[in-house]
Design a protein around this motif. Sequence first.
Motif, PDB file in Angstrom:
ATOM      1  N   VAL A   1       0.808  -1.122   0.182  1.00 42.10           N
ATOM      2  CA  VAL A   1       0.045  -0.102  -0.101  1.00 42.10           C
ATOM      3  C   VAL A   1       0.869   1.320   0.036  1.00 42.10           C
ATOM      4  N   GLY A   2       2.082   1.336   0.886  1.00 42.83           N
ATOM      5  CA  GLY A   2       3.049   2.252   0.753  1.00 42.83           C
ATOM      6  C   GLY A   2       3.747   2.595  -0.433  1.00 42.83           C
ATOM      7  N   ALA A   3       4.174   1.502  -0.982  1.00 44.10           N
ATOM      8  CA  ALA A   3       4.469   1.639  -2.569  1.00 44.10           C
ATOM      9  C   ALA A   3       3.677   2.374  -3.616  1.00 44.10           C
ATOM     10  N   VAL A   4       2.333   1.650  -3.627  1.00 43.97           N
ATOM     11  CA  VAL A   4       1.279   2.343  -4.524  1.00 43.97           C
ATOM     12  C   VAL A   4       1.018   3.705  -4.124  1.00 43.97           C
ATOM     13  N   SER A   5       0.982   4.037  -2.851  1.00 49.76           N
ATOM     14  CA  SER A   5       0.620   5.447  -2.501  1.00 49.76           C
ATOM     15  C   SER A   5       1.675   6.370  -2.888  1.00 49.76           C
ATOM     16  N   THR A   6       3.163   5.930  -2.847  1.00 50.63           N
ATOM     17  CA  THR A   6       4.138   6.780  -3.179  1.00 50.63           C
ATOM     18  C   THR A   6       3.903   7.017  -4.909  1.00 50.63           C
ATOM     19  N   ALA A   7       3.825   5.877  -5.584  1.00 47.96           N
ATOM     20  CA  ALA A   7       3.553   6.032  -6.997  1.00 47.96           C
ATOM     21  C   ALA A   7       2.514   6.981  -7.441  1.00 47.96           C
ATOM     22  N   GLY A   8       1.422   7.037  -6.669  1.00 42.70           N
ATOM     23  CA  GLY A   8       0.034   7.613  -6.927  1.00 42.70           C
ATOM     24  C   GLY A   8       0.424   9.329  -6.496  1.00 42.70           C
ATOM     25  N   ILE A   9       1.389   9.402  -5.533  1.00 44.35           N
ATOM     26  CA  ILE A   9       1.726  10.866  -5.462  1.00 44.35           C
ATOM     27  C   ILE A   9       2.557  11.502  -6.296  1.00 44.35           C
ATOM     28  N   VAL A  10       3.458  10.626  -6.890  1.00 44.98           N
ATOM     29  CA  VAL A  10       4.455  10.875  -8.057  1.00 44.98           C
ATOM     30  C   VAL A  10       3.630  11.357  -9.345  1.00 44.98           C
ATOM     31  N   ALA A  11       2.733  10.506  -9.612  1.00 42.73           N
ATOM     32  CA  ALA A  11       1.973  10.783 -10.691  1.00 42.73           C
ATOM     33  C   ALA A  11       1.026  11.923 -10.626  1.00 42.73           C
ATOM     34  N   LEU A  12       0.309  11.958  -9.495  1.00 43.28           N
ATOM     35  CA  LEU A  12      -0.562  13.216  -9.161  1.00 43.28           C
ATOM     36  C   LEU A  12       0.202  14.649  -9.458  1.00 43.28           C
TER      37      LEU A  12
ATOM     38  N   LYS B   1      -8.482  25.174   1.752  1.00 50.37           N
ATOM     39  CA  LYS B   1      -7.168  24.331   1.998  1.00 50.37           C
ATOM     40  C   LYS B   1      -7.214  23.199   1.352  1.00 50.37           C
ATOM     41  N   SER B   2      -6.122  22.597   0.610  1.00 52.31           N
ATOM     42  CA  SER B   2      -6.112  21.734  -0.160  1.00 52.31           C
ATOM     43  C   SER B   2      -5.947  20.159   0.528  1.00 52.31           C
ATOM     44  N   LEU B   3      -7.095  19.668   0.442  1.00 51.93           N
ATOM     45  CA  LEU B   3      -6.717  17.796   0.815  1.00 51.93           C
ATOM     46  C   LEU B   3      -5.837  17.135  -0.189  1.00 51.93           C
ATOM     47  N   ALA B   4      -6.017  17.360  -1.616  1.00 48.44           N
ATOM     48  CA  ALA B   4      -5.309  16.772  -2.563  1.00 48.44           C
ATOM     49  C   ALA B   4      -3.793  17.063  -2.358  1.00 48.44           C
ATOM     50  N   THR B   5      -3.347  18.226  -1.927  1.00 46.66           N
ATOM     51  CA  THR B   5      -1.909  18.234  -1.483  1.00 46.66           C
ATOM     52  C   THR B   5      -1.683  18.063  -0.150  1.00 46.66           C
ATOM     53  N   GLY B   6      -2.628  18.374   1.065  1.00 41.36           N
ATOM     54  CA  GLY B   6      -2.310  18.108   2.296  1.00 41.36           C
ATOM     55  C   GLY B   6      -2.125  16.406   2.547  1.00 41.36           C
ATOM     56  N   ALA B   7      -2.957  15.708   1.932  1.00 34.42           N
ATOM     57  CA  ALA B   7      -2.800  14.310   2.392  1.00 34.42           C
ATOM     58  C   ALA B   7      -1.434  13.643   1.829  1.00 34.42           C
ATOM     59  N   PRO B   8      -1.040  13.800   0.643  1.00 44.08           N
ATOM     60  CA  PRO B   8       0.342  13.056   0.110  1.00 44.08           C
ATOM     61  C   PRO B   8       1.455  13.768   0.883  1.00 44.08           C
ATOM     62  N   MET B   9       1.397  15.042   1.152  1.00 45.95           N
ATOM     63  CA  MET B   9       2.395  15.676   2.001  1.00 45.95           C
ATOM     64  C   MET B   9       2.373  15.193   3.324  1.00 45.95           C
ATOM     65  N   ALA B  10       1.360  15.094   4.011  1.00 47.97           N
ATOM     66  CA  ALA B  10       1.272  14.514   5.197  1.00 47.97           C
ATOM     67  C   ALA B  10       2.212  12.894   5.501  1.00 47.97           C
ATOM     68  N   SER B  11       1.618  12.174   4.424  1.00 51.57           N
ATOM     69  CA  SER B  11       2.081  10.692   4.309  1.00 51.57           C
ATOM     70  C   SER B  11       3.759  10.636   4.346  1.00 51.57           C
ATOM     71  N   ILE B  12       4.279  12.027   3.870  1.00 53.91           N
ATOM     72  CA  ILE B  12       5.825  12.152   4.056  1.00 53.91           C
ATOM     73  C   ILE B  12       6.479  12.842   5.152  1.00 53.91           C
ATOM     74  N   LEU B  13       5.636  13.802   5.734  1.00 53.68           N
ATOM     75  CA  LEU B  13       6.244  14.449   6.816  1.00 53.68           C
ATOM     76  C   LEU B  13       5.998  13.675   8.299  1.00 53.68           C
ATOM     77  N   PHE B  14       4.907  12.955   8.478  1.00 48.94           N
ATOM     78  CA  PHE B  14       4.627  12.501   9.638  1.00 48.94           C
ATOM     79  C   PHE B  14       4.744  10.921   9.626  1.00 48.94           C
ATOM     80  N   ALA B  15       4.977  10.551  11.284  1.00 48.61           N
ATOM     81  CA  ALA B  15       5.067   8.986  11.105  1.00 48.61           C
ATOM     82  C   ALA B  15       3.581   8.595  10.860  1.00 48.61           C
ATOM     83  N   ARG B  16       3.780   7.079  10.076  1.00 42.59           N
ATOM     84  CA  ARG B  16       2.389   6.466   9.469  1.00 42.59           C
ATOM     85  C   ARG B  16       1.202   6.375  10.698  1.00 42.59           C
ATOM     86  N   ALA B  17       1.799   5.972  12.010  1.00 47.86           N
ATOM     87  CA  ALA B  17       0.665   5.840  12.797  1.00 47.86           C
ATOM     88  C   ALA B  17       0.164   7.020  13.490  1.00 47.86           C
ATOM     89  N   ASP B  18       0.852   8.107  13.027  1.00 41.52           N
ATOM     90  CA  ASP B  18       0.140   9.449  13.468  1.00 41.52           C
ATOM     91  C   ASP B  18      -0.686  10.174  12.331  1.00 41.52           C
TER      92      ASP B  18
END
Length: 328
Positions: free
Chosen positions: A35-46, A270-287
């Motif tokens: 799921v993490g790898a697919v999410s990262t690929a999705g962020i790059v494509a986005l 405020k943009s969820l489309a930017t905020g969600a992918p960016m949060a996945s990089i900035l914060f710990a997965r459990a948070d």
Amino acid sequence: MNRLRMLLDPFILMLVGTVVLASVLPARGGFVPVVGAVSTAGIVALFFFHGAKLSRAAIVAGASNWRLHLAIVAATYGLFPLIGLAAVRLPLDPPLLASGLLYLTLLPSTAMSSVALTAMARGNVAAALCGASFSNLAGIILTPLLVLLTMGGKGTGVSWRNVEEIGLQMLLPFLLGHMLRPWIGDFVQRRRALVTAVDRGAVLLVVYSAFGAAVVAGLWHHVSAGALLLVTLVCCMILALVLLATWLGGRALGLAREDAIVLLFCGSKKSLATGAPMASILFARADLGFILLPIMLFHQIQLIVCALIAQHYASTTPQLAERAAARA
């Protein structure tokens, strides 16, 4: 009809469905890295497609209205963060919800919905496109820096390494897509449905991954109904304050009605489309689930409230035109 379509946006229903799915069937074990790898690929494509969609002509055409765009930047990256610094002091349980409120205020403005709402309200669509595009481009750099400045020492684990990852996963694909625009721009314009699917799919993947990890960490055991209600009320108050400030700001600057509408919508969202992918990089997965919860609530509230405001503007525009014609 436009207002009803905005209120019943299928994406909102998909977000709710994704949260439910993540709550019932969160990613576990060997499925987590997939799921993490697919999410990262999705962020790059986005962000690659975002770069390819960005029209230089639209930016040049709208950039001349510098007072309007400075006002949008001031609201997005000045007023909002100041409100967030006050909100983060709220005694929320768990405290990560307050961090989520602060993170929400550091995000760029939305792109598609800001332009759509401006068009619905009969505002300056070209200026809205320019303002929203610049806000999103600036946000790739400003948001992680603001997060590092305001949240880096608050136990969130945010560091310069996260900012570098933002550059690799978001800024670099964005710039690459924009440089390739002369060759792929027409393809992207013709395949808008595909681009929208990638856009929304990437966000949904991040939300699924984030909430799944938070559910495994006990999200719904830690967030009470009272805390959820309080966060919702705070989101409403933040939106109300910024809507009032941008409306007054438009009057104080003497902006034309069409430009004041742009400031109201581009400066208050405020943009969820930017905020969600960016949060996945900035914060710990459990948070992530705790961090994203305020953003998802604010996203839905801003769409509903701003759609009602846009409909009001649309209904009053013909009356103003008739009055002006009568005075002439």
